[in-house]
Design a protein around this motif. Structure first.
Motif, PDB file in Angstrom:
ATOM      1  N   GLY A 272       0.808  -1.222   0.000  1.00 66.85           N
ATOM      2  CA  GLY A 272       0.000   0.000   0.000  1.00 66.85           C
ATOM      3  C   GLY A 272       0.839   1.268   0.000  1.00 66.85           C
ATOM      4  N   TYR A 273       2.154   1.124  -0.008  1.00 69.25           N
ATOM      5  CA  TYR A 273       3.096   2.263   0.016  1.00 69.25           C
ATOM      6  C   TYR A 273       2.853   3.189   1.204  1.00 69.25           C
ATOM      7  CZ  TYR A 273       4.263   0.975  -4.820  1.00 69.25           C
ATOM      8  OH  TYR A 273       4.663   0.307  -5.948  1.00 69.25           O
ATOM      9  N   ASP A 274       2.343   2.665   2.308  1.00 69.19           N
ATOM     10  CA  ASP A 274       2.167   3.502   3.497  1.00 69.19           C
ATOM     11  C   ASP A 274       3.470   3.459   4.301  1.00 69.19           C
ATOM     12  OD1 ASP A 274       1.630   4.667   5.919  1.00 69.19           O
ATOM     13  OD2 ASP A 274      -0.315   3.680   6.194  1.00 69.19           O
ATOM     14  N   PRO A 275       4.164   4.610   4.417  1.00 71.54           N
ATOM     15  CA  PRO A 275       5.482   4.612   5.086  1.00 71.54           C
ATOM     16  C   PRO A 275       5.435   4.253   6.564  1.00 71.54           C
ATOM     17  CG  PRO A 275       5.136   6.646   3.851  1.00 71.54           C
ATOM     18  CD  PRO A 275       3.813   5.939   3.891  1.00 71.54           C
ATOM     19  N   VAL A 276       4.264   4.095   7.137  1.00 71.95           N
ATOM     20  CA  VAL A 276       4.230   3.642   8.529  1.00 71.95           C
ATOM     21  C   VAL A 276       4.880   2.257   8.636  1.00 71.95           C
ATOM     22  CG1 VAL A 276       1.991   2.425   8.652  1.00 71.95           C
ATOM     23  CG2 VAL A 276       2.777   3.791  10.599  1.00 71.95           C
ATOM     24  N   PHE A 277       4.917   1.532   7.502  1.00 70.46           N
ATOM     25  CA  PHE A 277       5.527   0.195   7.501  1.00 70.46           C
ATOM     26  C   PHE A 277       6.993   0.212   7.069  1.00 70.46           C
ATOM     27  CE2 PHE A 277       0.934  -0.557   6.871  1.00 70.46           C
ATOM     28  CZ  PHE A 277       0.698  -1.253   8.046  1.00 70.46           C
ATOM     29  N   LYS A 278       7.551   1.408   6.914  1.00 70.83           N
ATOM     30  CA  LYS A 278       8.968   1.518   6.541  1.00 70.83           C
ATOM     31  C   LYS A 278       9.803   1.499   7.808  1.00 70.83           C
ATOM     32  CE  LYS A 278      12.227   4.483   4.083  1.00 70.83           C
ATOM     33  NZ  LYS A 278      12.398   5.663   3.204  1.00 70.83           N
ATOM     34  N   VAL A 279      10.688   0.546   7.918  1.00 71.26           N
ATOM     35  CA  VAL A 279      11.450   0.362   9.151  1.00 71.26           C
ATOM     36  C   VAL A 279      12.778  -0.308   8.809  1.00 71.26           C
ATOM     37  CG1 VAL A 279      10.422  -1.921   9.673  1.00 71.26           C
ATOM     38  CG2 VAL A 279      11.205  -0.464  11.564  1.00 71.26           C
ATOM     39  N   ASN A 280      13.713  -0.127   9.725  1.00 71.14           N
ATOM     40  CA  ASN A 280      15.038  -0.696   9.537  1.00 71.14           C
ATOM     41  C   ASN A 280      15.402  -1.567  10.734  1.00 71.14           C
ATOM     42  OD1 ASN A 280      17.596  -1.218   8.778  1.00 71.14           O
ATOM     43  ND2 ASN A 280      18.308   0.901   8.737  1.00 71.14           N
ATOM     44  N   PRO A 281      15.723  -2.853  10.580  1.00 72.86           N
ATOM     45  CA  PRO A 281      15.659  -3.597   9.334  1.00 72.86           C
ATOM     46  C   PRO A 281      14.213  -3.714   8.844  1.00 72.86           C
ATOM     47  CG  PRO A 281      16.023  -5.080  11.184  1.00 72.86           C
ATOM     48  CD  PRO A 281      16.142  -3.686  11.713  1.00 72.86           C
ATOM     49  N   PRO A 282      14.060  -3.986   7.549  1.00 73.10           N
ATOM     50  CA  PRO A 282      12.714  -3.985   6.985  1.00 73.10           C
ATOM     51  C   PRO A 282      11.879  -5.178   7.431  1.00 73.10           C
ATOM     52  CG  PRO A 282      14.308  -4.710   5.353  1.00 73.10           C
ATOM     53  CD  PRO A 282      15.107  -4.290   6.547  1.00 73.10           C
ATOM     54  N   LEU A 283      10.571  -5.041   7.281  1.00 75.70           N
ATOM     55  CA  LEU A 283       9.683  -6.191   7.493  1.00 75.70           C
ATOM     56  C   LEU A 283      10.058  -7.239   6.455  1.00 75.70           C
ATOM     57  CD1 LEU A 283       6.346  -4.210   8.020  1.00 75.70           C
ATOM     58  CD2 LEU A 283       7.909  -5.116   9.775  1.00 75.70           C
ATOM     59  N   ARG A 284      10.132  -8.481   6.879  1.00 78.20           N
ATOM     60  CA  ARG A 284      10.632  -9.559   6.010  1.00 78.20           C
ATOM     61  C   ARG A 284       9.472 -10.433   5.530  1.00 78.20           C
ATOM     62  NH1 ARG A 284      15.962  -7.939   4.831  1.00 78.20           N
ATOM     63  NH2 ARG A 284      17.038  -7.378   6.755  1.00 78.20           N
ATOM     64  N   THR A 285       9.764 -11.666   5.152  1.00 80.68           N
ATOM     65  CA  THR A 285       8.745 -12.556   4.583  1.00 80.68           C
ATOM     66  C   THR A 285       8.048 -13.358   5.687  1.00 80.68           C
ATOM     67  OG1 THR A 285      10.223 -14.432   4.402  1.00 80.68           O
ATOM     68  CG2 THR A 285      10.232 -12.871   2.553  1.00 80.68           C
ATOM     69  N   ALA A 286       6.978 -14.035   5.307  1.00 82.05           N
ATOM     70  CA  ALA A 286       6.266 -14.887   6.271  1.00 82.05           C
ATOM     71  C   ALA A 286       7.181 -15.992   6.802  1.00 82.05           C
ATOM     72  CB  ALA A 286       5.019 -15.480   5.614  1.00 82.05           C
ATOM     73  N   ALA A 287       8.076 -16.495   5.958  1.00 80.77           N
ATOM     74  CA  ALA A 287       9.012 -17.540   6.410  1.00 80.77           C
ATOM     75  C   ALA A 287       9.967 -16.984   7.469  1.00 80.77           C
ATOM     76  CB  ALA A 287       9.803 -18.092   5.219  1.00 80.77           C
ATOM     77  N   ASP A 288      10.367 -15.729   7.319  1.00 79.08           N
ATOM     78  CA  ASP A 288      11.229 -15.111   8.327  1.00 79.08           C
ATOM     79  C   ASP A 288      10.460 -14.913   9.641  1.00 79.08           C
ATOM     80  OD1 ASP A 288      13.675 -14.681   6.767  1.00 79.08           O
ATOM     81  OD2 ASP A 288      12.463 -13.279   5.596  1.00 79.08           O
ATOM     82  N   VAL A 289       9.208 -14.491   9.531  1.00 78.92           N
ATOM     83  CA  VAL A 289       8.391 -14.309  10.743  1.00 78.92           C
ATOM     84  C   VAL A 289       8.289 -15.641  11.481  1.00 78.92           C
ATOM     85  CG1 VAL A 289       6.065 -13.791  11.613  1.00 78.92           C
ATOM     86  CG2 VAL A 289       7.110 -12.305   9.884  1.00 78.92           C
ATOM     87  N   GLU A 290       8.046 -16.704  10.748  1.00 78.77           N
ATOM     88  CA  GLU A 290       7.966 -18.025  11.378  1.00 78.77           C
ATOM     89  C   GLU A 290       9.301 -18.387  12.037  1.00 78.77           C
ATOM     90  OE1 GLU A 290       5.871 -20.090  12.427  1.00 78.77           O
ATOM     91  OE2 GLU A 290       7.338 -21.665  12.891  1.00 78.77           O
ATOM     92  N   ALA A 291      10.403 -18.081  11.367  1.00 82.60           N
ATOM     93  CA  ALA A 291      11.727 -18.429  11.917  1.00 82.60           C
ATOM     94  C   ALA A 291      12.044 -17.628  13.177  1.00 82.60           C
ATOM     95  CB  ALA A 291      12.808 -18.195  10.859  1.00 82.60           C
ATOM     96  N   VAL A 292      11.690 -16.352  13.214  1.00 87.52           N
ATOM     97  CA  VAL A 292      11.997 -15.589  14.435  1.00 87.52           C
ATOM     98  C   VAL A 292      11.077 -16.000  15.586  1.00 87.52           C
ATOM     99  CG1 VAL A 292      13.160 -13.641  13.308  1.00 87.52           C
ATOM    100  CG2 VAL A 292      10.694 -13.493  13.730  1.00 87.52           C
TER     101      VAL A 292
END
Ligand SMILES: NC(=O)N[C@@H](CC(=O)O)C(=O)O
Length: 448
Positions: A272-292
């Motif tokens: 949606g190009y909403d910069p509220v979701f712009k963060v460092n490090p960036p939001l990653r993939t669903a597989a990364d969410v599962e891994a963390v």
């Protein structure tokens, strides 16, 4: 005599309900003794159905003062922290001026003490001005009244391996720790979001996972070589979890944190190009969410830290590429951890106490926080209602900024009360400079 609180029938980390008496800054009695010793003036708090946690300790908070008081002040940020259930926060060093001298860290520590909402432990910069060239006055900051033990150039990576090695060597001398923002700068020049399918489809420059993983791999080897301890900030990829798992299996003295947002959100949010979701490090993939999530559950990742990064509207209400990196988190952290880890059956409340209180206190060497629930211990406590449901309205939060990625979401759990050395900073979910909620309801900051 200070106010006494009698917490009635609270559940201490899943055990049987008990009464707990707080008096003179400490846990004065537990069980039958509590009501017997309370006396007529004690304020009773009905704890039925509530969980009593040690006060939360954040290892990674941006309070922005000095320099960006338009985004947050020590006063507003620490009040937000208390509302989120915290009793101590580590204030990151990327202020203006930078927290790279004893004078600046003492200023932040004093502002925190005078505000009185939580204990503020300033983080010292590793390098002068976060420029990655010259080591800052690490020893002077450690020896100052602020007693700095955590050092970080967060926002920037200590990418020069020689400087990183020196920082690891020096911090050993005073039992400090380097908290590294792991980001290979050459691999992330111009990066806007996670490099993957979504970045390719929507046309934003990518931040590859390897830019984080390469620095973590290098740093755990440096920490092993030097025999120092290392802390990894806001770890975000499945590969990073694997590297930490490997390093721990070799006995390397490394700890790692994950943020609430990396436990919950993915790069799909960027569509949606909403910069509220712009963060460092960036939001990653669903597989990364599962891994963390798996890494946090099995102890590979030691703690949750908020990386609360407030920004004023003008830095976020703009096109994605021009917007600042960062999202607020102090007032949603506990709820996100409940939803991602507790309500999914992956962690107990005792685990929550470990990852959000006792272990971050241990990493930061904060002696009187994250303590067990026992008579005589300092009464730094948080009372949580896990059955509550609430919709996030950033404008109603304590933080002075509104860049919460959870705006409009319903999250589980609510902080009912927070106690700092036996004094209620939050009671009935309200900050105690505004006990009836009228200032907040009128849309005004209470004392901020
Ligand atoms: N986490 C963020 O996206 N932003 C942080 C610094 C940083 O870690 O980049 C900030 O200070 O705004």
């Amino acid at each position: 005599m200070s106010t006494r609180y009698l917490l009635r029938a609270v559940a201490p980390l899943g055990g049987d309900a008990v009464d707990v008496l707080l008096a003179d800054g400490v846990i004065a009695a537990i069980g039958a003794d509590a009501s017997a010793e309370a006396g007529p003036d004690a304020i009773e708090v009905d704890g039925a159905g509530l969980v009593l946690l040690p006060g939360l300790v954040d290892l990674h908070t941006h309070l922005r003062e000095p320099g960006r008081e338009d985004a947050e002040t020590v006063l507003s940020g620490t009040r937000a922290a208390a509302l989120g259930g915290f009793t101590a926060v580590h204030a990151m060093a990327n202020t203006t001026p930078t927290q790279d001298t004893a004078g600046v860290v003492e200023q932040v520590w004093r502002l925190g003490r005078d505000a009185g909402w939580v204990d503020v432990r300033p983080v010292g910069a590793v390098s002068v001005g976060l420029e990655g060239e010259q080591l800052a006055e690490l020893g002077a900051m450690a020896g100052s009244a602020a007693r700095v033990r955590v050092f970080s150039d967060d926002g920037k990576c200590v990418h020069d391996p020689v400087l990183m090695r020196r920082a690891l060597e020096y911090t050993k001398a005073f039992d400090g720790v380097v908290s590294q923002h792991s980001q290979e700068p050459r691999l992330t020049a111009g990066a806007q979001m996670h490099e993957g399918v979504v970045s390719a489809e929507i046309g934003l420059a990518g931040w590859p996972a390897v830019a984080e993983e390469a620095i973590i791999a290098r740093d755990v080897l440096l920490a092993e070589h030097v025999g120092a301890r290392l802390h990894v900030c806001h770890l975000s990829t499945a590969g990073s979890v694997e590297i930490i798992r490997w390093a721990k299996s070799r006995g390397i003295d490394v700890t790692a944190e994950v943020t609430p947002h990396h436990l919950m959100l993915t790069d799909e949010e960027a569509r949606g190009y909403d910069p509220v979701f712009k963060v460092n490090p960036p939001l990653r993939t669903a597989a990364d969410v599962e891994a963390v999530r798996a890494g946090l559950a099995d102890g590979t990742i030691d703690i949750v830290a908020t990386d609360h990064a407030p920004h004023p509207r003008e830095d976020k209400d703009c096109e994605w590429a021009a917007a600042a990196f960062g999202m607020t988190g102090l007032e949603t952290a506990l709820s996100v951890v409940q939803e991602a880890m507790v309500d999914t059956g992956r962690m107990t409340w005792a685990d929550v106490a470990r990852v959000l209180s006792s272990t971050p206190a241990a990493i930061g060497r904060v002696e009187d926080q994250g303590r067990p629930l026992a008579v005589g211990e300092p009464a730094n406590l948080t009372l949580v209602d896990p059955a509550a449901r609430r919709t996030v309205v950033p404008e109603e939060q304590g933080t002075a900024s509104a860049n919460s990625p959870f705006r409009g979401r319903q999250l589980p759990g609510a902080v009912v009360a927070t106690f700092l050395r036996g004094r209620a900073t939050v009671l009935d979910g309200r900050p105690q400079d505004d006990p009836d909620g009228s200032l907040r309801a009128a849309g005004r900051e209470a004392t901020v």
